[in-house]
Write a protein that holds these residues in place. Structure first.
Motif, short mmCIF file in Angstrom:
data_model
loop_
_atom_site.label_atom_id
_atom_site.label_comp_id
_atom_site.label_asym_id
_atom_site.label_seq_id
_atom_site.Cartn_x
_atom_site.Cartn_y
_atom_site.Cartn_z
N LEU A 52 64.70 -6.08 17.55
CA LEU A 52 65.14 -5.91 18.93
C LEU A 52 66.66 -5.94 19.02
O LEU A 52 67.27 -5.08 19.65
N ILE A 53 67.29 -6.90 18.36
CA ILE A 53 68.75 -7.03 18.39
C ILE A 53 69.41 -5.81 17.74
O ILE A 53 70.39 -5.27 18.27
N ILE A 54 68.88 -5.37 16.61
CA ILE A 54 69.45 -4.20 15.94
C ILE A 54 69.30 -2.95 16.81
O ILE A 54 70.23 -2.16 16.94
N GLY A 55 68.13 -2.78 17.43
CA GLY A 55 67.92 -1.65 18.33
C GLY A 55 68.87 -1.68 19.52
O GLY A 55 69.46 -0.67 19.89
N LEU A 56 69.03 -2.87 20.10
CA LEU A 56 69.98 -3.03 21.21
C LEU A 56 71.38 -2.64 20.78
O LEU A 56 72.05 -1.84 21.45
N ALA A 57 71.83 -3.19 19.67
CA ALA A 57 73.19 -2.92 19.20
C ALA A 57 73.37 -1.44 18.87
O ALA A 57 74.40 -0.85 19.21
N ALA A 91 77.13 -1.94 30.12
CA ALA A 91 76.09 -2.43 31.04
C ALA A 91 75.11 -1.31 31.40
O ALA A 91 73.90 -1.52 31.43
N ARG A 92 75.63 -0.12 31.65
CA ARG A 92 74.76 1.02 31.98
C ARG A 92 73.91 1.40 30.76
O ARG A 92 72.74 1.73 30.89
N ALA A 93 74.52 1.34 29.57
CA ALA A 93 73.77 1.64 28.34
C ALA A 93 72.65 0.62 28.13
O ALA A 93 71.55 0.97 27.69
N ALA A 94 72.92 -0.65 28.47
CA ALA A 94 71.89 -1.69 28.36
C ALA A 94 70.76 -1.42 29.35
O ALA A 94 69.58 -1.54 29.01
N GLY A 95 71.12 -1.05 30.57
CA GLY A 95 70.10 -0.71 31.56
C GLY A 95 69.25 0.47 31.10
O GLY A 95 68.03 0.49 31.27
N ARG A 96 69.89 1.44 30.50
CA ARG A 96 69.19 2.62 29.97
C ARG A 96 68.24 2.21 28.84
O ARG A 96 67.11 2.66 28.76
N TYR A 97 68.70 1.31 27.97
CA TYR A 97 67.88 0.84 26.85
C TYR A 97 66.62 0.14 27.36
O TYR A 97 65.52 0.41 26.91
#
Length: 148
Positions: A52-57, A91-97
């Motif tokens: 999960l962390i690797i995918g997020l990053a 932040a927008r990229a995190a929301g998209r993820y």
């Protein structure tokens, strides 16, 4: 504006998936861990957390970077922008993820929407107000009416 359609985005994702799988296997080998642990009965263990962390990053980092794309998207000449054609924030990229997780949980319907929406947006794009377009990083300064 040339929006990226369903199949080119699928191909970009497949390239990214190969990169993440190979990277994960290398990480497992280098860390001395088993690549596949058939005996493991955990529901959400350290491997899942690291994935999960690797995918997020990976996705957040690349899409919000100056590259504006993951390596898979970049290889196919695609970038992620906001609705005005600008680079997206972390932040927008995190929301998209996290929107992608929702897109997958509803029987992939959030992804399939790309094939049927006017601007080729999936549910995650609609939630994060993003576009995936054919272009190069830094393609800003367009006539904003092009994006409306």
């Amino acid at each position: 504006m040339d929006y990226a359609g369903f199949w080119i985005r699928v191909l970009a994702y497949l390239i990214d998936a190969v990169i993440l799988i190979v990277g994960g296997m290398l990480l497992a080998v280098l860390s001395g861990g088993a690549i596949i642990d058939i005996e493991a009965q955990e529901t959400f263990g350290i491997t899942d957390f690291l994935s999960l962390i690797i995918g997020l990053a990976y996705f957040i980092g690349f899409e919000a970077s100056g590259m504006q794309a993951t390596p898979g998207k970049k290889a196919l000449g695609l970038i992620v922008t906001d609705m005005q054609g600008q680079r997206i924030s972390y932040a927008r990229a995190a929301g998209r993820y996290f929107g992608k997780i929702l897109s997958g949980l509803i029987l992939l319907i959030g992804y399939i929407m790309v094939a049927f929406t006017e601007k080729k947006q999936g549910l995650h794009d609609l939630l994060a107000s993003t576009l995936v377009v054919k272009g190069q990083p830094g393609m800003v300064g367009y006539d904003p009416s092009v994006f409306e």
